[in-house]
Write a protein that holds these residues in place. Structure first.
Motif, PDB file in Angstrom:
ATOM      1  N   SER A 201       0.815  -1.198  -0.079  1.00 23.39           N
ATOM      2  CA  SER A 201      -0.128   0.047   0.129  1.00 23.39           C
ATOM      3  C   SER A 201       0.722   1.313   0.047  1.00 23.39           C
ATOM      4  N   LYS A 202       0.516   2.360  -0.792  1.00 26.09           N
ATOM      5  CA  LYS A 202       1.192   3.367  -0.805  1.00 26.09           C
ATOM      6  C   LYS A 202       0.178   4.574  -0.614  1.00 26.09           C
ATOM      7  N   LEU A 203       0.990   5.682  -0.280  1.00 27.57           N
ATOM      8  CA  LEU A 203       0.023   6.896   0.104  1.00 27.57           C
ATOM      9  C   LEU A 203       0.397   8.042  -1.088  1.00 27.57           C
ATOM     10  N   GLU A 204      -0.654   8.703  -1.785  1.00 31.63           N
ATOM     11  CA  GLU A 204      -0.307   9.917  -2.701  1.00 31.63           C
ATOM     12  C   GLU A 204      -1.076  11.125  -2.333  1.00 31.63           C
ATOM     13  N   ALA A 205      -0.186  12.125  -2.024  1.00 34.32           N
ATOM     14  CA  ALA A 205      -0.708  13.389  -1.660  1.00 34.32           C
ATOM     15  C   ALA A 205      -0.514  14.498  -2.683  1.00 34.32           C
ATOM     16  N   ASN A 206      -1.572  15.389  -3.038  1.00 30.80           N
ATOM     17  CA  ASN A 206      -1.484  16.391  -4.024  1.00 30.80           C
ATOM     18  C   ASN A 206      -2.049  17.289  -3.211  1.00 30.80           C
ATOM     19  N   THR A 207      -1.130  18.477  -3.645  1.00 30.71           N
ATOM     20  CA  THR A 207      -1.314  19.798  -2.845  1.00 30.71           C
ATOM     21  C   THR A 207      -1.832  20.721  -4.099  1.00 30.71           C
ATOM     22  N   LEU A 208      -2.827  21.523  -4.023  1.00 33.19           N
ATOM     23  CA  LEU A 208      -3.244  22.593  -5.017  1.00 33.19           C
ATOM     24  C   LEU A 208      -3.045  23.665  -4.124  1.00 33.19           C
TER      25      LEU A 208
ATOM     26  N   THR B  28      -4.620  26.682   0.247  1.00 30.97           N
ATOM     27  CA  THR B  28      -3.916  25.563   0.096  1.00 30.97           C
ATOM     28  C   THR B  28      -5.044  24.366   0.165  1.00 30.97           C
ATOM     29  N   HIS B  29      -5.065  23.411  -0.603  1.00 32.54           N
ATOM     30  CA  HIS B  29      -6.064  22.264  -0.499  1.00 32.54           C
ATOM     31  C   HIS B  29      -5.069  20.825  -0.850  1.00 32.54           C
ATOM     32  N   THR B  30      -5.020  20.116   0.205  1.00 34.54           N
ATOM     33  CA  THR B  30      -4.116  18.852   0.021  1.00 34.54           C
ATOM     34  C   THR B  30      -5.312  17.602   0.108  1.00 34.54           C
ATOM     35  N   THR B  31      -4.970  16.866  -0.794  1.00 41.07           N
ATOM     36  CA  THR B  31      -5.925  15.388  -0.891  1.00 41.07           C
ATOM     37  C   THR B  31      -5.072  14.421  -0.819  1.00 41.07           C
ATOM     38  N   THR B  32      -5.419  13.288  -0.168  1.00 33.87           N
ATOM     39  CA  THR B  32      -4.426  12.125  -0.147  1.00 33.87           C
ATOM     40  C   THR B  32      -5.361  11.082  -0.267  1.00 33.87           C
ATOM     41  N   ARG B  33      -4.621   9.914  -1.136  1.00 33.15           N
ATOM     42  CA  ARG B  33      -5.207   8.756  -1.562  1.00 33.15           C
ATOM     43  C   ARG B  33      -4.430   7.568  -1.331  1.00 33.15           C
ATOM     44  N   GLU B  34      -4.899   6.480  -0.880  1.00 32.99           N
ATOM     45  CA  GLU B  34      -3.982   5.161  -0.717  1.00 32.99           C
ATOM     46  C   GLU B  34      -4.182   4.363  -1.711  1.00 32.99           C
ATOM     47  N   TYR B  35      -3.359   3.752  -2.339  1.00 33.90           N
ATOM     48  CA  TYR B  35      -3.612   2.585  -3.393  1.00 33.90           C
ATOM     49  C   TYR B  35      -2.524   1.471  -3.360  1.00 33.90           C
ATOM     50  N   ASP B  36      -2.876   0.379  -3.877  1.00 30.92           N
ATOM     51  CA  ASP B  36      -1.965  -0.852  -3.981  1.00 30.92           C
ATOM     52  C   ASP B  36      -1.002  -0.694  -4.936  1.00 30.92           C
ATOM     53  N   VAL B  37       0.302  -1.125  -4.837  1.00 28.96           N
ATOM     54  CA  VAL B  37       1.095  -1.393  -5.811  1.00 28.96           C
ATOM     55  C   VAL B  37       1.559  -2.848  -5.876  1.00 28.96           C
ATOM     56  N   GLY B  38       1.385  -3.848  -6.949  1.00 26.56           N
ATOM     57  CA  GLY B  38       1.808  -5.013  -7.172  1.00 26.56           C
ATOM     58  C   GLY B  38       3.154  -5.027  -7.955  1.00 26.56           C
ATOM     59  N   THR B  39       3.918  -5.952  -7.360  1.00 26.86           N
ATOM     60  CA  THR B  39       5.119  -6.305  -8.284  1.00 26.86           C
ATOM     61  C   THR B  39       5.239  -7.704  -8.724  1.00 26.86           C
ATOM     62  N   LEU B  40       5.318  -7.860  -9.802  1.00 29.05           N
ATOM     63  CA  LEU B  40       5.613  -9.566 -10.389  1.00 29.05           C
ATOM     64  C   LEU B  40       6.929  -9.687 -10.353  1.00 29.05           C
ATOM     65  N   ILE B  41       7.492 -10.623 -10.059  1.00 28.46           N
ATOM     66  CA  ILE B  41       9.024 -11.115 -10.063  1.00 28.46           C
ATOM     67  C   ILE B  41       8.908 -12.389 -10.850  1.00 28.46           C
ATOM     68  N   ILE B  42       9.778 -12.491 -11.883  1.00 26.08           N
ATOM     69  CA  ILE B  42      10.286 -13.927 -12.410  1.00 26.08           C
ATOM     70  C   ILE B  42      11.764 -14.162 -12.389  1.00 26.08           C
ATOM     71  N   ASP B  43      11.984 -15.282 -11.918  1.00 24.71           N
ATOM     72  CA  ASP B  43      13.348 -15.719 -11.695  1.00 24.71           C
ATOM     73  C   ASP B  43      13.512 -16.851 -12.523  1.00 24.71           C
TER      74      ASP B  43
END
Length: 183
Positions: free
Chosen positions: A95-102, A119-134
């Protein structure tokens, strides 16, 4: 003007979200010798994470995409003891957090003088997936090649969209297998 600024900002944001695959490999290995592959005994997406998108359906999609890509290169799927290389894959979700400020400014108004900043700041949480091939050399049991790609996980996709996304991701990861540029 505002519309152009908005479109430019949106394009920059989208381009920041794209991920380029990352590769690493053993420079001493002669990859042209690999003609057959088998699945590593511990090849499993579900073993290390608990995310609703990582399931048996996704497992089948990943295996199918890897098999298709390697087959297109002339590398054949065989039984484990007969394979030149073993292929392992795994995934992680973070999970990662993104913040945007206007910031907006305003100037002279009726019966009011001065400058102001809002100033107006919004945050949003989102999921980042990583696929690894060995890729593991079957004779030595040593890792000889690794490719990975990360990207935002999307919800509310059709099975066709999920399959297309997996096919694209695996193709991008395996784009440099065998390595095209040796240092």
């Amino acid at each position: 003007m505002i519309k152009k600024l908005f479109m430019t900002s949106a394009l920059l944001l989208l381009s920041a979200c794209t991920s380029v695959p990352d590769w690493d490999y053993d420079k001493s290995v002669e990859f042209a010798n690999y003609k057959t592959f088998a699945w590593a005994p511990n090849a499993d997406l579900k073993g290390s994470i608990n995310d609703y998108q990582i399931n048996d359906l996704m497992e089948k999609r990943v295996r199918s995409a890897i098999s298709q890509n390697l087959s297109a290169q002339g590398i054949t799927l065989v039984e484990g003891d007969k394979a030149d290389m073993l292929v392992n894959y795994h995934a992680s979700v973070e999970s990662k957090l993104e913040a945007n400020t206007l910031n907006t400014t305003y100037g002279v108004r009726w019966n009011y003088w001065g400058w102001g900043v809002q100033t107006h700041t919004t945050t949003r949480e989102y999921d980042v997936g990583t696929l690894i091939i060995d890729v593991i050399d079957n004779a030595s049991q040593q890792l000889v090649w690794r490719g990975a790609k990360e990207g935002r996980l999307r919800t509310k996709q059709t099975p066709e969209q999920r399959e297309a996304e997996i096919n694209k991701t695996v193709a991008e990861i395996l784009e440099n297998f065998p390595p095209k540029t040796q240092y």
